[in-house]
Structure formats: structure tokens, C-alpha cells
Design a protein around this motif. Structure first.
Motif, PDB file in Angstrom:
ATOM      1  N   ALA A  25      42.871 -20.174  16.582  1.00  0.00           N
ATOM      2  CA  ALA A  25      42.099 -20.656  15.437  1.00  0.00           C
ATOM      3  C   ALA A  25      40.934 -21.689  16.301  1.00  0.00           C
ATOM      4  O   ALA A  25      39.905 -21.862  15.470  1.00  0.00           O
ATOM      5  N   ASP A  70      50.011 -18.659   6.583  1.00  0.00           N
ATOM      6  CA  ASP A  70      49.520 -19.999   6.023  1.00  0.00           C
ATOM      7  C   ASP A  70      48.939 -20.945   6.940  1.00  0.00           C
ATOM      8  O   ASP A  70      48.101 -21.839   6.885  1.00  0.00           O
ATOM      9  N   GLN A  71      49.750 -20.982   8.237  1.00  0.00           N
ATOM     10  CA  GLN A  71      49.368 -21.839   9.345  1.00  0.00           C
ATOM     11  C   GLN A  71      48.894 -21.018  10.565  1.00  0.00           C
ATOM     12  O   GLN A  71      49.566 -20.246  10.976  1.00  0.00           O
ATOM     13  N   PRO A  72      47.860 -21.681  11.254  1.00  0.00           N
ATOM     14  CA  PRO A  72      47.757 -20.753  12.678  1.00  0.00           C
ATOM     15  C   PRO A  72      48.595 -20.852  13.693  1.00  0.00           C
ATOM     16  O   PRO A  72      49.098 -22.309  13.932  1.00  0.00           O
ATOM     17  N   SER A  73      49.254 -20.205  14.401  1.00  0.00           N
ATOM     18  CA  SER A  73      49.963 -19.829  15.601  1.00  0.00           C
ATOM     19  C   SER A  73      49.569 -19.222  16.474  1.00  0.00           C
ATOM     20  O   SER A  73      50.115 -19.330  17.813  1.00  0.00           O
ATOM     21  N   THR A 102      45.877 -16.208  10.399  1.00  0.00           N
ATOM     22  CA  THR A 102      45.233 -16.538   8.956  1.00  0.00           C
ATOM     23  C   THR A 102      44.138 -15.970   8.575  1.00  0.00           C
ATOM     24  O   THR A 102      43.754 -15.030   9.137  1.00  0.00           O
TER      25      THR A 102
END
Length: 506
Positions: free
Chosen positions: A4, A70-73, A110
Motif C-alpha cells: 500500500a 478492507d485494510q492493507p496487509s 484493497t
């Protein structure tokens, strides 16, 4: 490092026209990258995975349609490893294996990361378009002179490897980059001359050569091993066996040559450029393969153990003439003004484009376009990016006709529109455009099909004029299509600066 962070930096770079702001954003990211992350980070931001082609097409990627995370990983290493796996996948069942790899990758990405991956894997991030800005950023992040970084890159031809060497080992590692047999270097380029008289005035100690309407080639010979590359450094050795044999028979043990090749008619005049380029394709038919190519060499960068890349052209030319003999490009060393006029007339009469005037004092500036080489052609031409095409009217109804043309932003932004034209389009080109353009389609409306910036076209024009109609403040005058340039990428198109230089009084 999170993937990200790379996506956010790319967006930041794209959102500003300030070169300084672009470089600052890139420097901040490069300084945070771990040694093992530098290569993929640089490759991602430059718009081309370091793995090269991954065998994944536009339709496959668009069809994924996965629910974003939903969230960057995702980390940079996660994405790089997935692309490694894609590049290695081949054979029976490979399509499903690629789909599985891409599905897993997209399920973890994402919305912004999915969009970035789509553009990265389809080449829509404009491969190489950020090279100049990225080189400045690498030099700044490593606290090294820009010329040192540029030279290493020009000799290596690989931006990620150059960045890793600069940021992890410094100037000493960059100095180790040398011209190496079997590893192509980026070609030196010529700048357009204002006029023949202007070029001769700039370069009093000169050589003048034909400007051929051919395809650029770079040849490497090491004993019986021969490699031949295009101007984009793509290897075409297997497609040109007659050139391989000719080079193998040259009276030297090892050599690196720069030149052009083209197909000739029985009368010795050049055949159309597209016929020469057709020989470079892997699927050329029997008739195309029978079309023999003639090479014309104009530079020698290495000969029998001696690296000549930093030697003046006068030394390189001496090495060239004693090595290639009759295959040296037509020209003259230190011609007078009158002799140069005659050479230009002879080149045009033979069906070629003009002449190139070169300084005999100049080293080989790989990858650079400077004033040491100046091309003189009787008609202004520019290589521009095709941004779209409007549907035709009248006898052109049903065909994609009026082209939207863009010049390259030297700071890595989107191509800048400078005009439209339908002039010069033959029936054959109209049919080709209508078939080909949908393969590069980004979107369409009732009037036109808009393309991803992937195709380069050569445009002849009478000059440029100030215009408020287009964002670059300049428009082409009497533009007409000469030919398409499959040998060039959008990163090699002419810049908006080159178009503006054609304005009256510039």
C-alpha cells in the motif's frame, strides 16, 4: 514494507506535475525500503514488474472481479513472490494456476491495490515513463551524483538492479558496471537538428551518415556466439539467421556493434518499414521469413577485449570500418558543407530519410539524446502516443479514423494531447486500426475509442502553433500519419518539450 505504501507513492507522483515533488516522494519511499525490497519497489513504480511478462492478459485480470480487502496487509515481498510464481507458470494447466495465484493476490488486496495491480500487469503504468524521475530519486536517496547513477543504468539496462547497487553498496558498486558481451546497452539517440546548416555549425569536427528508414539493431559477438537486439533491448537472434551468420563471419573474435537493418527492393531502395519489422516477429510466415535483411553498422562499442564506449567517435569509427567493411553505413568523415549537401541529396534520392551529423569528439552516451548526434530530415516528424480514435464518416464510416495524439510528459505524467489527425491514413491502416485499437481500449463513448497509452505513431507536420485548446499550450500544424512504430514504446515517444521547440521563434 506494505504494498500500500508503493501504491500511495505512485498516486502521489501521478497527482503532481512538479518534478521536485515527484522526486521527493520517491526518495522518501526508497530510503524506507529494505535491501531485498528495493528492486521490486523500483520496478513497480517504473511501471514494469522485474519479472517481465507474466503471461497474464487484460481479459483475465478484468474477469477476476474479487471483493477487495478492507485494510492493507500485502507486503512488497508478497506481491513480488506472486509475480515470480506467475512468471514461472507454464505448460498444461498453467491458465488455471495463474488464475489461482491472481485470485489469492486480489483477495488480499484493497481497492487501490487491485487497481494498481491491474495497471501494472497490463502495462498501463507506462513502462519506463518514470525513468528520468526515478534516476534522480535513486541518486538523491543514495546521496550520489546523478551522472554516476545514469551511467550505471545505461550500461546495465536494468533500473531495479542499478537502484539496489546504488542504495546498498554506493558508488563503488556502480563503477563496477561495464559493457558486457551478451548484455545490451541502451542505444545513443540523435536529436532533431533545426537545419543542416545549424547541425554543421554545432559540430565542426564531424562525420555525416545516411539516416536510414530501418530498424535499430545492436549486435554482440563472442566467438561463435551471437546475440542481436532491437532498440528496446528485445532479443531477436532467432528471427534473423542471415544477420547472425554475417556477424559470425566478421574478422574479429568479439565485438559490439550498433546499426540499422532493413529490407531492400531489387533496385536497392528500402522496402516499407513495416516489412522490415515483420521479420522480428516470432510468428512470421514463410513469405516474411524469405525477406532478407541488410545490415548497416555505424558504431563499434567493443572490439576484441577493448571497451570503446568512452572513446571518441573518431576511434570507434576506425575500429568499425576495419571490422565491418562493406557493411558500414554510407557517409563521409569531415565532409565540407558542399559535400554534406551532396550526401543529403544522395540519401534522399536513394529513398532514405536524410542524414545524421555526429561529433567525432563524442563518446557513446548510451541511452541519451544529446546534441552530439543530430538528425537532419527535410520534413519535421514526431513520434507520438495514440490516445484514441474517433469513428469515421462518409467512406470511413465503420472505421476508427481521426487519431488523438499525445506527447510524452518528461516528468512521467500522462501523455499530453497535442492534436488530432486523419490525414495520411490509407485504407489498409484504417482496417488495421479498427481491428487493433480495441485490444488497447480503456473506455469508449458514442464518438470515439480511448486507448491505454501503448501505441506509438510517427507523425509528419509543418510545425507547431500556440493553442489554448490542448493542455500543453501547443498544437500540431498540418499533421499527417507516416507509419506506426512497433519498435518504440511510449517511453520513447517525443516529449511535449520537443513539440514546443517547434513553435515559431523557439
Amino acid at each position: 514494507m506494505l504494498f500500500a505504501d508503493v501504491v500511495a507513492t505512485s498516486a502521489s507522483v501521478a497527482a503532481t506535475r512538479s518534478r521536485l515533488a515527484k522526486v521527493t516522494a520517491l526518495v522518501e519511499l526508497l530510503r524506507r525500503a529494505e535491501p531485498g525490497e528495493i528492486q521490486p519497489v523500483v520496478a513497480f513504480l517504473a511501471g514494469a514488474p522485474r519479472q517481465g511478462r507474466t503471461g497474464t492478459g487484460w481479459r483475465t485480470l478484468v474477469a477476476l472481479d474479487r471483493t477487495p480487502a478492507d485494510q492493507p496487509s500485502l507486503t512488497v515481498s508478497d506481491v513480488d513472490s506472486a509475480l515470480d510464481a506467475l512468471a514461472r507458470t507454464s505448460g498444461k494447466g498453467s491458465a488455471q494456476q495463474r488464475a489461482d495465484i491472481l485470485t489469492k493476490l486480489h483477495d488480499t488486496a484493497t481497492v487501490a491495490e487491485q487497481r494498481f495491480l491491474l495497471r501494472l500487469l497490463t502495462g498501463e503504468l507506462r513502462q519506463g515513463a518514470l525513468e528520468g524521475v526515478m534516476l534522480d530519486a535513486i541518486a538523491s536517496a543514495a546521496e550520489l551524483p546523478g551522472d554516476t547513477v545514469r551511467r550505471a543504468f545505461m550500461l546495465s539496462g536494468r533500473l531495479p538492479e542499478t537502484a539496489e547497487a546504488a542504495l546498498t553498496e554506493g558508488a563503488e558498486a556502480l563503477a563496477a558496471f561495464r559493457l558486457t558481451l551478451g548484455r545490451p546497452v541502451r542505444p545513443m539517440l540523435a536529436s532533431p537538428a533545426k537545419s543542416l546548416a545549424g547541425a554543421l555549425g554545432d559540430l565542426p569536427s564531424r562525420i555525416v551518415e545516411y539516416k536510414l528508414d530501418g530498424a535499430r539493431i545492436q549486435v554482440h559477438k563472442d566467438g561463435d556466439e551471437v546475440h542481436i537486439y532491437t532498440r528496446t533491448l528485445r532479443e531477436i537472434t532467432d528471427s534473423v539467421p542471415e544477420l547472425v551468420q554475417l556477424v559470425r563471419d566478421l574478422p574479429c573474435a568479439s565485438v559490439v556493434l550498433d546499426g540499422e537493418t532493413l529490407a531492400l527492393n531489387d533496385d536497392g531502395r528500402p522496402r516499407p518499414f513495416q516489412e522490415t519489422m515483420s521479420r522480428f516477429g516470432s510468428t512470421a510466415d514463410e513469405q516474411v521469413r524469405a525477406l532478407l535483411l541488410r545490415p548497416y553498422f555505424f558504431d563499434c562499442l567493443y572490439l576484441d577485449g577493448t571497451d570503446l564506449i568512452d572513446a571518441p567517435l573518431r576511434e570507434r569509427n576506425e575500429a568499425l570500418t576495419r571490422t565491418v567493411g562493406e557493411h558500414v553505413i554510407p557517409g563521409a568523415v569531415r565532409p565540407t558543407v558542399e559535400e554534406t549537401d551532396e550526401l543529403l541529396s544522395a540519401a534522399l534520392d536513394a529513398g532514405h530519410e536524410g542524414v545524421v551529423v555526429k561529433s567525432l569528439d563524442s563518446p557513446y552516451a548510451a541511452g541519451r539524446r544529446g546534441k552530439a548526434w543530430q538528425k537532419v530530415k527535410p520534413v519535421h516528424t514526431l513520434d507520438l502516443v495514440v490516445l484514441g480514435a474517433e469513428w469515421g464518416h462518409g467512406r470511413r464510416t465503420g472505421f476508427l479514423s481521426n487519431l488523438h495524439l499525445g506527447a510524452r510528459d518528461p516528468d512521467g505524467g500522462e501523455p499530453i494531447m497535442v492534436g488530432k489527425t486523419f490525414k495520411g491514413l490509407t485504407d489498409e491502416l484504417l482496417r488495421w486500426q479498427t481491428d487493433e485499437f480495441p485490444r488497447h481500449e480503456a473506455r469508449r463513448d458514442d464518438w470515439a475509442v480511448y486507448l491505454r497509452p501503448e501505441l506509438v505513431v510517427e507523425i509528419a507536420l509543418d510545425g507547431a502553433q500556440v493553442s489554448t485548446r490542448y493542455p500543453g499550450g501547443v498544437a500540431l500544424r498540418f499533421a499527417r500519419v507516416v507509419r506506426y512504430r512497433p519498435d518504440k514504446t511510449p517511453a520513447e515517444a517525443d516529449t511535449i518539450t520537443a513539440v514546443q521547440a517547434l513553435l515559431p521563434g523557439r
